[in-house]
Structure formats: C-alpha cells, structure tokens
Scaffold this motif. Structure first.
Motif, short mmCIF file in Angstrom:
data_model
loop_
_atom_site.label_atom_id
_atom_site.label_comp_id
_atom_site.label_asym_id
_atom_site.label_seq_id
_atom_site.Cartn_x
_atom_site.Cartn_y
_atom_site.Cartn_z
N ASP A 62 0.84 -1.20 0.00
CA ASP A 62 0.00 0.00 0.00
C ASP A 62 0.87 1.24 0.00
OD1 ASP A 62 -2.08 1.75 0.18
OD2 ASP A 62 -2.50 1.39 2.31
N PHE A 63 1.21 1.76 -1.19
CA PHE A 63 2.09 2.93 -1.31
C PHE A 63 1.25 4.19 -1.38
CE2 PHE A 63 4.49 6.02 -3.92
CZ PHE A 63 5.57 6.20 -3.07
N LYS A 64 1.49 5.12 -0.47
CA LYS A 64 0.77 6.39 -0.44
C LYS A 64 1.73 7.51 -0.82
CE LYS A 64 -3.14 4.70 1.20
NZ LYS A 64 -4.36 4.67 0.39
N GLU A 65 1.30 8.35 -1.76
CA GLU A 65 2.13 9.48 -2.17
C GLU A 65 1.83 10.67 -1.26
OE1 GLU A 65 2.25 10.40 -6.26
OE2 GLU A 65 2.53 8.33 -6.91
N HIS A 66 2.68 10.88 -0.29
CA HIS A 66 2.49 11.96 0.66
C HIS A 66 2.94 13.29 0.05
CE1 HIS A 66 1.32 9.29 3.87
NE2 HIS A 66 2.38 8.53 3.63
N ASN A 67 2.87 14.32 0.83
CA ASN A 67 3.19 15.67 0.33
C ASN A 67 4.70 15.89 0.27
OD1 ASN A 67 2.82 18.32 -0.51
ND2 ASN A 67 2.74 19.09 1.61
N HIS A 113 10.17 1.48 -3.44
CA HIS A 113 8.97 0.71 -3.09
C HIS A 113 8.68 -0.39 -4.11
CE1 HIS A 113 5.03 0.01 -1.26
NE2 HIS A 113 4.57 -0.08 -2.50
N TYR A 114 8.90 -0.10 -5.38
CA TYR A 114 8.56 -1.08 -6.42
C TYR A 114 9.75 -1.94 -6.83
CZ TYR A 114 4.13 1.37 -6.80
OH TYR A 114 2.90 1.92 -6.53
N SER A 115 10.88 -1.80 -6.12
CA SER A 115 12.06 -2.59 -6.45
C SER A 115 12.10 -3.88 -5.64
CB SER A 115 13.33 -1.78 -6.17
OG SER A 115 14.48 -2.58 -6.32
N SER A 116 12.50 -4.96 -6.30
CA SER A 116 12.66 -6.23 -5.60
C SER A 116 14.09 -6.43 -5.11
CB SER A 116 12.27 -7.39 -6.53
OG SER A 116 13.09 -7.38 -7.70
N ASN A 117 14.98 -5.48 -5.48
CA ASN A 117 16.39 -5.56 -5.05
C ASN A 117 16.90 -4.14 -4.85
OD1 ASN A 117 19.14 -5.88 -4.70
ND2 ASN A 117 19.38 -7.37 -6.34
N TRP A 118 16.93 -3.71 -3.59
CA TRP A 118 17.27 -2.32 -3.31
C TRP A 118 18.71 -1.98 -3.67
CZ3 TRP A 118 14.63 -0.70 1.96
CH2 TRP A 118 13.23 -0.67 1.75
N SER A 119 19.59 -2.95 -3.73
CA SER A 119 20.97 -2.64 -4.11
C SER A 119 21.04 -2.07 -5.52
CB SER A 119 21.85 -3.90 -4.01
OG SER A 119 21.45 -4.88 -4.94
N GLU A 120 20.03 -2.40 -6.34
CA GLU A 120 19.99 -1.86 -7.70
C GLU A 120 19.56 -0.39 -7.73
OE1 GLU A 120 17.34 -4.44 -9.75
OE2 GLU A 120 18.77 -6.12 -9.83
N CYS A 121 19.13 0.13 -6.60
CA CYS A 121 18.74 1.55 -6.50
C CYS A 121 19.93 2.45 -6.17
CB CYS A 121 17.67 1.73 -5.43
SG CYS A 121 16.13 0.83 -5.75
#
Length: 458
Positions: A154-159, A172-180
C-alpha cells in the motif's frame, strides 16, 4: 506464565543477521524504531521467551513507529535511507568518490539489500508463529490483539517534492534495493543529504546549552498566490532570490515598513515557491546573531542555497548583536559564503534606536557623552545601508485595503456581496488594528467563519 521454547525460524534469524551486517548505514541501528525492532527480534532469537516480554517489546516497537508518524515499516526505512547522512551520502553530495571510495558505494549497496529484507518482514507470519507457540497459554488472546502494521504493498504518495517522491517509488517497487544505488547517488549529488534534504525550514535554537539546527516539520504553507497587492515590492525580492538560486551575484535584503503589511509572509512564501530548486531557510533569532560564523561553517559545504531569516529586527542601544550583524554584513572572511544570504524584516528603517540627545536636540550637560556624537548617529543609520537591497512595505490606503480584501475573498471563493464585504471590512479595520494586509486577512477569516457558521445553523 511460563517461558516457552520458541523454535526460531529462518526469517527471524536472517532478519537479525541482516541488522548486524549493516555497515555504512549503521547510524540507523541507533534509531529508536530500529532499536525497538532489534530488541524484539533478539528476544525471540533467545529461544526461551515469556509472553509478557513478547507483548511489551512488540508494542514498544509499534509505538515508536506510529509515534514517528508511520504505520508501515517499509515506508519508514525508505525515508531513513533517503535522508541519511553517512559516508556514502556525504561522498555523493560532495561528488568526491574515487576508486578507493567505490568500496563505500559497494558496502552501501549491500546495506540497502539488508534493509529491504528488514523493511519487508512479514509481521503477520511472526504473529502467527507466536500464536502457535502460545496456543495453550491462557493469555493467548492478547497475542491475537497485537496491532498490525500496514501492508507494504500500500504505497501512499504523501506531500513530498517530486524528486523525493520519485525516489521513494523507485525503492517501493524494487525487488532488489541494491539496484537503486545509482539513483540514490544521483539524488545525493543533485539534492544533498541529511536534514537539509528532509526539511525546507529550520530554526537555530539552543538545546542543552549548544546551538543547533532544528528542522521545522510543518512550516507556514503560505504561497505567493495567497498574497495580494505589493506586487512591485515583492517582485524585487523574488528577482534577487532567483539570481541567488542560479548562482549569480545577489544581495542581502532588508524588508522594512509598517506592521502587518506582509513582510514576513513574503519571505516564507518565497521559500515555499523555490524550495524544490534547492532553497532552504534558517530562522535566526536576533539574540543568536553571534553564532553566525558557526552557522556558516556548517552551511557553506552544502549543495543547497540558504536564506538566513532574521524577523522583526531592531536593536537597543549598545547591543552586542548590533556589532555582530554589522560584521556579518561587511562580509569578513569567516562570514562569506556563496550559498548564504540574509533576509531581514523590521518595522523600522533605522535598525538601531536613536535618541534626541544624539541629534543635538535638548543637549545634555553629561560630560561623559561622546564628543563626536554625530559620527555615532551616522554609524547607526548606516547599518540598514549595508543590506544591498532595501524594500519598503507601507500601510495601504482605503482603496488598496479593499483591493486586498477582494483578492483574499476571491482566493477563498467566498460568495459575499461586494458592497456588504466592503462595508464590513471598513468596520473591522476601525474596530481592530487599522488598515493592513494582516487586518484584511483577519477580517476574511472572521467573515468566512461567520458565514459558514450561519450555513451550518440552517
């Protein structure tokens, strides 16, 4: 209530090892939310657990998370990563990575994947495991009532500003954060790191006898479109700010004039307009002007542009802070920085109070007075001239006051007869604070509340 032997599952063991394996982002392990989670996991990993301890530590962890304003552990950890100040984020901000420092980048990438595992712990599974082990306990129902964390899907786009929101979505949509890691490095190169990315506005205050920056969670949201009239005066300040943000020469600004005319609101609205372009603001109380050199030492190495905001500035005679401001404006080596300007507001053009005897009116027989008093007077009057730009906001006449009333009413979509609006506005300024932009806004606040109350009664 007896101890139960708990068979520790792979997920919990791996989570605990993931926390211990963090190196570059190790500062996060001192965070109270992560500490609470660590204590909870360590208790379970002991093998023999007491139901009372499980309930207490889980709820302490949950309380710290929601106390920080989060209901999702993943969302919290992503924010902590983005706003972290560590060897990787500092190196990226300063664009100082070399072959040796690539090992820091590699370690940071490993940390990101460890943190992903922690962020996406399935607490429903952990809770079910606890229920299985406490199934014969008379207080099992308390385990069933443990509060749930929000689903990580449940991803909410805050201000948030777009650049922060886009990076959060990437994680949030990555399955491997090291790639970020490349996106994160580019983010720090462009926008910096630490508290100066998290907040747009700060106040310099003393905590335990030491001056430090305090980020303002919810700064005044006023926008330039909310301000009516004084367009010419405001345009001078905006133009100077744009020059500053583009890296061109710009001036310190003194905004002076009558009370309630929108001097401070103008400065705050400019911050809200341009903070996504790297503008930040530090409110500096007059009493702490002596700390300016300490503030500059911190800000001069950052990528952002800073306005030091001194509100309602006026000095008593012989104040030490007067000398401090004079030194700042004259620009000694320690007070010089290309990414810092001073914007000050005052109800007075002459920032230091002046007395009749200083002008030679009612001469005093006091022989201790300075012989060359005229020089002192000129010195006092020249302080305002040390600001490169002086902008004057004067109280509006009747027509301009009503123009401001009309403008604010239009911005708020108030459907009130114009003749009635003007009649009530003129009564309001006679009863209260006289004509000013502030009085106009206070009047609109009153009449809008009054109208809505009457509608509610109907």
């Amino acid at each position: 209530m007896k101890n139960i032997h708990f068979e520790v599952g792979y997920e919990i063991k791996y989570a605990k090892l993931s926390l211990n394996s963090i190196s570059i982002y190790r500062e996060l392990l001192r965070d109270r939310v992560i500490l609470g989670l660590t204590d909870f996991l360590e208790l379970i990993c002991q093998g023999k657990i007491h139901i009372e301890s499980v309930i207490r530590l889980y709820n302490e962890f949950f309380f710290m998370l929601v106390h920080k304003g989060y209901s999702s552990l993943e969302e919290y950890i992503i924010d902590e990563i983005i706003f972290s100040e560590n060897p990787f984020s500092k190196g990226a901000e300063n664009k100082s990575f070399n072959k040796f420092e690539n090992s820091i980048k590699s370690a940071a990438a490993n940390d990101l994947e460890s943190l992903r595992y922690i962020a996406r712990l399935n607490f429903s599974n952990i809770k079910q495991m606890l229920l299985n082990y406490f199934q014969n306990d008379e207080f099992k129902e308390i385990i069933e009532k443990l509060p749930e964390l929000k689903d990580t899907n449940d991803f909410k786009e805050h201000n948030y500003a777009n650049h922060i929101r886009n990076l959060k979505k990437k994680f949030h949509y990555s399955s491997n954060w090291s790639e970020c890691i490349e996106d994160l490095q580019k983010f720090h190169e462009d926008y910096g790191c630490g508290m100066f990315v998290r907040y747009r506005a700060f106040i310099w205050e003393y905590i335990d006898g030491k001056g430090e920056f305090k980020g303002i969670e919810k700064p005044d949201p006023i926008g330039l479109s909310d301000l009516v009239a004084y367009e010419r005066e405001r345009s001078i300040i905006i133009e100077n700010t744009i020059q500053f943000l583009k890296g061109f020469p710009a001036n310190n600004v003194l905004i002076h004039g009558d009370r309630g005319t929108g001097k401070s609101s103008t400065v705050k609205a400019i911050l809200n307009k341009y903070y996504t372009e790297g503008l930040r603001m530090v409110e500096l109380p007059k009493a702490y002007l002596k700390d300016f050199a300490d503030i500059i030492r911190v800000l001069k190495t950052r990528t952002q542009k800073f306005i030091i905001f001194i509100d309602d500035l006026v000095f008593e005679d012989n104040e030490g802070s007067y000398t401090a401001l004079k030194s700042i404006l004259e620009g000694g080596l320690e007070n010089k920085s290309q990414n810092v300007l001073i914007y000050a507001t005052s109800n007075r053009r002459h920032l230091v109070k002046e007395y009749f005897n200083e002008r030679g009116v009612f001469p005093s027989p006091n022989f201790s007075e300075e012989i060359h008093g005229g020089d002192s007077v000129q010195e006092k009057l020249s302080l305002a001239d040390r600001f490169g730009i002086n902008v004057v906001f004067v109280s509006p006449d009747k027509n301009k006051y009503l123009q401001i009333v009309d403008g604010i009413a239009k911005n708020r979509n108030l459907k009130i007869d114009r003749e009635t609006l003007h009649k009530e506005a003129l009564k309001w300024e006679r009863w209260y604070n006289g004509r000013s932009a502030r009085t106009a806004r206070q009047f609109i606040d009153w009449i809008e509340g009054h109208e809505r109350t009457e509608d509610y009664k109907v």
